[in-house]
Scaffold this active site. Sequence first.
Site, mmCIF file in Angstrom:
data_model
loop_
_atom_site.group_PDB
_atom_site.id
_atom_site.type_symbol
_atom_site.label_atom_id
_atom_site.label_comp_id
_atom_site.label_asym_id
_atom_site.label_seq_id
_atom_site.Cartn_x
_atom_site.Cartn_y
_atom_site.Cartn_z
ATOM 1 N N LYS A 106 6.981 22.342 7.549
ATOM 2 C CA LYS A 106 7.954 23.415 7.312
ATOM 3 C C LYS A 106 7.233 24.700 6.899
ATOM 4 C CE LYS A 106 11.711 25.577 6.483
ATOM 5 N NZ LYS A 106 11.939 26.476 7.611
ATOM 6 N N TYR A 111 8.569 -2.139 5.534
ATOM 7 C CA TYR A 111 8.070 -1.417 6.711
ATOM 8 C C TYR A 111 9.245 -0.863 7.523
ATOM 9 C CZ TYR A 111 5.374 -0.649 11.041
ATOM 10 O OH TYR A 111 4.773 -0.097 12.163
ATOM 11 N N LEU A 134 0.708 9.351 11.368
ATOM 12 C CA LEU A 134 0.508 7.930 11.703
ATOM 13 C C LEU A 134 0.195 7.082 10.470
ATOM 14 C CD1 LEU A 134 0.213 9.230 14.574
ATOM 15 C CD2 LEU A 134 -1.577 7.557 15.033
ATOM 16 N N THR A 186 1.423 -2.361 20.457
ATOM 17 C CA THR A 186 0.304 -1.772 21.191
ATOM 18 C C THR A 186 -0.982 -2.497 20.799
ATOM 19 O OG1 THR A 186 1.463 0.338 21.211
ATOM 20 C CG2 THR A 186 -0.899 0.419 21.616
ATOM 21 N N LYS A 194 6.553 3.630 0.028
ATOM 22 C CA LYS A 194 6.164 4.963 -0.459
ATOM 23 C C LYS A 194 5.406 5.728 0.615
ATOM 24 C CE LYS A 194 5.392 4.691 -5.437
ATOM 25 N NZ LYS A 194 4.299 4.585 -6.425
ATOM 26 N N ASP A 232 -6.996 10.163 5.846
ATOM 27 C CA ASP A 232 -6.819 8.715 5.733
ATOM 28 C C ASP A 232 -7.245 8.262 4.336
ATOM 29 O OD1 ASP A 232 -7.074 5.740 6.331
ATOM 30 O OD2 ASP A 232 -6.630 6.491 8.329
ATOM 31 N N ASN A 233 -6.590 7.218 3.821
ATOM 32 C CA ASN A 233 -7.058 6.652 2.550
ATOM 33 C C ASN A 233 -7.900 5.392 2.788
ATOM 34 O OD1 ASN A 233 -5.183 4.712 3.206
ATOM 35 N ND2 ASN A 233 -4.076 4.780 1.262
ATOM 36 N N ASP A 273 -4.432 10.286 0.233
ATOM 37 C CA ASP A 273 -3.276 9.399 0.330
ATOM 38 C C ASP A 273 -2.041 10.277 0.585
ATOM 39 O OD1 ASP A 273 -0.989 7.878 -0.370
ATOM 40 O OD2 ASP A 273 -2.223 6.549 -1.604
ATOM 41 N N LYS A 298 10.312 3.058 7.653
ATOM 42 C CA LYS A 298 10.246 3.812 8.907
ATOM 43 C C LYS A 298 11.609 4.391 9.265
ATOM 44 C CE LYS A 298 5.919 3.261 10.396
ATOM 45 N NZ LYS A 298 5.023 4.378 10.744
#
Length: 316
Positions: free
Chosen positions: A109, A149, A77, A179, A95, A37-38, A62, A153
Amino acid sequence: MVMFSRKRVLVTGGAGFLGSHLCERLLADGNDVICVDNFFTGPRENIIGLMDDPHFEVMRHDVTFPLFVEVDEIYNLACPASPIHYQHNPVQTTKTSVHGAINMLGLAKRLGATILQASTSEVYGDPTVHPQTEDYHGNVNPIGPRACYDEGKRCAETLFFDYHRERDLEIRVARIFNTYGPRMHPNDGRVVSNFIMQALANDPITIYGDGEQTRSFCYVDDLIEGLVRLMGAPNGNCVPVNLGNPGEFTIKELASQVIEQTGSKSELVFEPLPQDDPMQRCPDIGRAREMIDWQPTVQLTQGLEKTIAYFKALRD
Ligand code: NAD
Ligand code: UDP
């Protein structure tokens, strides 16, 4: 030779609202978990309770930069989820979705790992099909304020399916609908957190538009169960899967419910509807029912009760 009996699982965005619950669940299931996580929107407090677990590791990183770790499964996520957070730096949001997907797919991969993408109902935009099935292609404004966003996605999904087709990668794509639950950021501007914080303070409840737009609210425990089941689906289940609660409420109904359950004296105030705000949203979860035998079990009133208790404790 070192033998691994525990699965090694990477969770990007692991300090966020959903990510922290997922890390907790994966540890409880007996996995080794690496949380990347950043800390843009996920505070350290979300994972503080996990820090002493020897099977839990945190990396500040990041995802727009390549990552080299050794794992068996990846849950991707990392991405700010609330409109005020993802619109704060829209280029970085795109990004994060696109470069983040490329980096995590490259990692999967190399390792031959199964990788799950936290996609979103936002890929359907302001839908003209109701409820939304996975074969609906959506109605997204590519140049509006939500596009960083939504299109990020959508592009991430494109990358996931190209990696699957071209490179035989085992992918899972969860299209997550709204959620809520404990560890939502109290100031993230999302409707559930906003309404509860406003109600607890007896401040006016801000309804955008006329409040007749609808959303379906899934409690976090149900969602996490869905993600884990989807990851565990037999190989070859590489199709998008809606995960959400099919109970549909208007925003005005949600406001009344929150006022009732908090015993608040708040009044409703009406503010302009943000641009491109979808008018209705409700998942068709037939595929999730069939493929992973999943459906939500927590009713809105029960989920709100737990969420209200969490926000109350934060204020004390
Ligand atoms: P959140 O903002 O609480 O969590 C996102 C996490 O990602 C945060 O901890 C943040 O610091 C981290 N992050 C952001 N950019 C990053 C980067 N470049 N590198 C590394 N980490 C980064 O949001 P959430 O509600 O927990 O959502 C988690 C995921 O689920 C997101 O991908 C979101 O799009 C998706 N999703 C959530 C919902 C929902 O209702 N909560 C609905 C649909 C989809
Ligand atoms: N909303 C609202 N008041 C608020 C926050 C949100 O009426 O204080 C509305 C918002 O306009 C949208 C719905 O609630 O129609 C859900 O908003 P949220 O940001 O939680 O999620 P999303 O729009 O991404 O589904």
